[in-house]
Motif scaffolding. Structure first.
Motif, short mmCIF file in Angstrom:
data_model
loop_
_atom_site.label_atom_id
_atom_site.label_comp_id
_atom_site.label_asym_id
_atom_site.label_seq_id
_atom_site.Cartn_x
_atom_site.Cartn_y
_atom_site.Cartn_z
N GLY A 154 0.73 -1.21 0.12
CA GLY A 154 -0.12 -0.12 0.11
C GLY A 154 0.78 1.37 -0.02
O GLY A 154 0.28 2.34 -0.57
N ALA A 155 1.96 1.21 0.65
CA ALA A 155 2.95 2.26 0.61
C ALA A 155 3.99 2.53 -0.73
O ALA A 155 4.58 3.20 -0.61
CB ALA A 155 3.77 2.28 1.87
N VAL A 156 3.45 1.69 -1.50
CA VAL A 156 4.65 1.58 -2.74
C VAL A 156 4.27 1.39 -4.16
O VAL A 156 4.52 2.08 -5.14
CB VAL A 156 5.32 0.14 -2.51
N GLY A 159 9.47 8.06 -4.63
CA GLY A 159 8.48 8.92 -3.80
C GLY A 159 7.51 8.20 -2.74
O GLY A 159 7.40 8.98 -1.85
N ASP A 160 6.85 7.22 -3.47
CA ASP A 160 5.78 6.79 -2.83
C ASP A 160 6.52 6.09 -1.50
O ASP A 160 6.05 6.25 -0.26
CB ASP A 160 5.18 5.76 -3.55
N ILE A 161 7.41 5.35 -1.55
CA ILE A 161 8.21 4.62 -0.54
C ILE A 161 8.61 5.64 0.53
O ILE A 161 8.46 5.61 1.73
CB ILE A 161 9.40 3.76 -1.04
N LEU A 162 9.19 6.76 0.03
CA LEU A 162 9.97 7.54 0.88
C LEU A 162 8.96 8.43 1.53
O LEU A 162 9.42 8.97 2.65
CB LEU A 162 10.93 8.37 0.16
N SER A 163 7.76 8.63 0.83
CA SER A 163 6.97 9.88 1.72
C SER A 163 6.38 8.92 2.92
O SER A 163 6.25 9.57 3.90
CB SER A 163 5.71 9.91 0.90
N THR A 164 6.21 7.54 2.68
CA THR A 164 5.50 6.93 3.90
C THR A 164 7.03 6.91 4.72
O THR A 164 6.66 6.58 6.11
CB THR A 164 5.03 5.48 3.33
N LEU A 165 7.96 6.36 4.54
CA LEU A 165 9.21 6.14 5.21
C LEU A 165 9.35 7.41 6.15
O LEU A 165 9.75 7.35 7.15
CB LEU A 165 10.63 5.67 4.64
#
Ligand code: ADP
Ligand code: MG
Length: 359
Positions: free
Chosen positions: A199-201, A312-318
């Motif tokens: 979901g975060a990716v 971007g998607d991974i890092l925004s959640t991370l």
């Protein structure tokens, strides 16, 4: 229990389609400074075909509101095939699509996955390794308990959480190239009972694929918005796109800042899109894999600007999970990466290069 829903689609006259909704729909194209055509079309044919108002298609897919706006002289039906790619990828990446590739892996009916799913998992695991446990795709059993996708918000019991946490450990997942079965490019090894949640990716990867598709079909100026996962294709006739970042817990059109972006991605994650409130506490969908409960930190939202949207998607959640100091450190140490954090008093904290994008 108070259930908060913030989904709505908004199209305003005189504005570019401004779909300010969706699950983490914090970034959206903002048209207040619309491009005006200049120059002589004969000397500059590209400018002649550039459209001031985009051709936009909207849909509800990937469990969120999505849109593609292309600044080209095309019929909107030209964008339907690109839009349809979302369905193919949802089938592959969703935890909940019965019979899909990730679903089958999670159910244990196969240990083989197609190459695209395998590669996306490898990228996510790489970031997971450097996150010190803050970001883990093996969190699926826990996110399933919280079940933010269904809207029926229940707080799981401590025992349920404890038991689900036993299956969360990204270090125990490994992928190896598979030489069997057609279409199955990787064999995945993970402990029994583990469920992968992308979901975060996934939306980031899908945005990248949509962009590739648009470019392959000759579209050079567009904005893809998958529920706040924004990816710009090129620019607006030489000028940047205006991408608004939504103010958390505010109205659909309330922006906390506007970014000027060309050919890059802006993705927001935060607590104000999928959450519910009980006994004065906010329960949201970004889960601390060490405790099984939603993160409690000083942040309401994090937006990450990168070249590609998967990162971007991974890092925004991370970055949300890491909190202010570590998120800034990550942006500093990662090339072509800027971060804009909104704290719980609505103050902004930004990486060094982000200010240049907010003019
Ligand atoms: P959105 O789904 O709104 O785009 P994000 O990209 O921030 O928001 O992803 C949040 C989703 O990621 C959750 O709904 C869940 O599926 C998954 N998730 C939650 N916590 C974690 C975590 N600690 N690490 C990895 N994935 C997570
Ligand atoms: Mg994300």
């Amino acid at each position: 229990m108070k259930l908060i829903k913030t989904k709505a689609i908004f199209l305003a006259a005189g504005l570019i389609a401004l779909p300010l909704s969706g699950c983490s729909q914090n970034a959206a194209e903002n048209s207040n400074n619309d491009t005006t055509l200049t120059g002589n079309p004969k000397e500059n044919p590209a400018a002649f075909t550039f459209k001031k108002d985009p051709v936009t298609v909207n849909a509800f897919k990937l469990d969120t509101f999505i849109s593609i706006s292309a600044y080209e002289d095309i019929d909107e039906s030209y964008l339907y095939d690109t839009l349809a790619l979302c369905d193919r990828y949802e089938e592959m990446f969703s935890m909940h699509k019965e019979g899909g590739a990730l679903y089958n892996l999670n159910e244990g009916t196969t240990d083989k996955v197609p190459s695209e799913l395998g590669r996306v998992m490898e990228t996510a695991l790489k970031w997971s390794q450097s996150s010190d446990g803050a970001f883990q795709i093996s969190v699926g059993r826990v996110t399933e308990l919280w079940d933010f996708t269904s809207g029926s918000h229940v707080i799981p019991s401590d025992n349920e959480i404890k038991s689900a946490l036993k299956t969360v450990d990204d270090t125990k997942i490994s992928l190896s190239p598979s030489d069997s079965e057609e279409g199955a490019a990787y064999t995945v090894s993970m402990p029994e009972g583990t469920k992968i949640d992308l979901g975060a990716v996934a939306k980031g990867y899908i945005a990248d694929k949509l962009k590739e598709d648009l470019i392959s079909r000759g579209i050079t100026s567009a904005v893809i918005n998958l529920g706040g996962n924004v990816l710009c294709v090129g620019d607006k006739n030489g000028d940047p796109f205006n991408i608004g970042i939504r103010k958390p817990f505010a109205g659909d059109t309330d922006m906390i800042t506007v970014l000027k972006l060309k050919d890059c991605s802006a993705v927001s994650s935060g607590i104000s899109e999928r959450y519910f409130e009980e006994n004065g506490r906010i329960y949201h969908h970004i889960i601390n894999p060490r405790t099984g409960y939603p993160y409690e930190n000083e942040l309401w939202q994090s937006t990450v600007i990168t070249k590609d949207s998967l990162t971007g998607d991974i890092l925004s959640t991370l970055c949300y999970a890491l909190g202010t100091d570590k998120a800034l450190e990550l942006a500093k140490n990662t090339p072509d990466t800027e971060v804009i954090l909104v704290k719980d008093d609505l103050s902004l904290v930004t990486s060094d290069g982000a200010n240049d994008l907010m003019k």
